[in-house]
Design an enzyme around this catalytic site. Structure first.
Site, short mmCIF file in Angstrom:
data_model
loop_
_atom_site.label_atom_id
_atom_site.label_comp_id
_atom_site.label_asym_id
_atom_site.label_seq_id
_atom_site.Cartn_x
_atom_site.Cartn_y
_atom_site.Cartn_z
N LYS A 81 10.49 15.54 -33.68
CA LYS A 81 11.67 16.39 -33.38
C LYS A 81 12.53 16.59 -34.63
CE LYS A 81 14.56 18.60 -30.63
NZ LYS A 81 15.89 18.59 -31.20
N GLU A 115 13.50 24.47 -38.11
CA GLU A 115 14.44 25.39 -37.46
C GLU A 115 15.53 25.84 -38.44
OE1 GLU A 115 17.90 24.24 -34.54
OE2 GLU A 115 16.00 24.24 -33.45
#
Length: 320
Positions: free
Chosen positions: A186, A193
């Site tokens: 993550k 991102e």
């Protein structure tokens, strides 16, 4: 199966409601706010304390922690460890630093309490679309929690998988490895991102300034940014969910007047860069994207406003 949910913010409350939609009952508690009030009358049990939450759960108990990383997560998991029994399990679904997660897993194992880390992506849209779950933990513990992960996972109705998996699980979750692996994946996800968002922001910033007076008049262009974003959503190799949200933001407010362009970073980008350095892996684009966010707090331009708009669209993040 019933699950305790601690932390009812933007994603915690959505997780609670999605579990209920798939027939899994929840006992919810927020240690910071009275967010549980919004769940009254929905069929979800709202606890008044951690003791009350644990008392409402059927052994072996499962508690999903969805509070901010760092001290809040540490405090809640420490408090839960003292209240849970051998065979119970804690899930950390927040954005904890993977090294902290490895240490917590070791402490809970000593107490006989299972521990699973779940990097959770999907933002405020996850309740409707399903979440992308990046999971770390013991294989048997993850298998025991499979019904909850299946209920929460992105099911693929919006994007058919490139390859069909043989294990029959939905494409929206993956057991990535032992404790800490989920939060590691993550962390890298969020670092990427940062880079993707920065690329969109810089590209649209150039488009927004294509009519600058310092270039010859015949080379000046007044573009409709919302129309270009909408165009790129259809058939372009740069199409993505982030571009969908960008198009929505520009259509609602082409000048992004509601944003100042002061872009926060929530930790994962810094951890990604630091981890890359530890492993001697160059991460030039991701590092530049992190620095751009830091720089945004010192100056204002259209690209930074677009970054703020994207963060608000996918995660409900409010500019500070």
């Amino acid at each position: 199966m019933n699950i305790g949910i601690v932390g009812l913010g933007r994603m915690g409350s959505g997780i609670t409601r999605r579990l209920l939609q798939h027939g899994i009952s929840s006992v919810a508690f927020d240690p910071i706010t009275n967010a549980g009030d919004a769940l009254e009358g929905t069929g979800i049990t709202v606890a008044s304390s951690l003791d009350d939450l644990v008392a409402h759960l059927t052994p072996p108990r499962v508690v999903w922690v969805m509070v901010p990383a760092g001290a809040p997560t540490e405090q809640v998991i420490t408090a839960l460890t003292a209240r849970l029994d051998e065979g119970d399990a804690v899930i950390d679904g927040g954005n904890s630093f993977f090294k902290d997660t490895v240490a917590r897993g070791r402490r809970l194992a000593e107490a006989g309490v299972g521990f699973v880390d779940v990097g959770t992506s999907g933002g405020i849209w996850g309740e409707q679309r399903g979440y992308c779950l990046m999971i770390g933990g013991d294989k048997e513990e993850v298998a025991r929690l499979d019904p909850a992960f299946r209920a929460l996972a992105f099911s693929g109705e919006h994007a058919p998988p490139v390859a069909t998996k043989q294990d029959g699980r939905p494409p929206g979750y993956l057991h990535c490895g032992p404790v800490g692996a989920g939060h590691f994946v993550k962390m890298i996800h969020n670092g990427i991102e940062y880079g993707m968002m920065q690329a969109y922001a810089e590209g649209f910033d150039i488009l927004a300034n294509a009519a600058e007076e310092n270039v010859p008049e015949e080379e000046r262009f007044g573009f409709d940014l919302a129309a270009i974003a909408e165009l790129w959503r259809h058939g372009s190799v740069v199409s993505s969910w982030l571009l969908d949200l960008t198009a929505e933001a520009l259509a609602a407010d082409p000048q992004l007047a509601d944003y100042q362009g002061h872009v926060q970073d929530s930790g994962e980008g810094r951890w990604t860069v630091a981890t890359a350095i530890e492993r001697n892996v160059p991460a030039s684009a991701l590092t530049a994207a992190l620095y751009a966010r830091i720089e945004s707090r010192r100056r204002e331009h259209f690209g930074n406003k677009l970054l703020s708009a994207m963060r608000a669209a996918f995660g409900g993040h409010v500019e500070r």
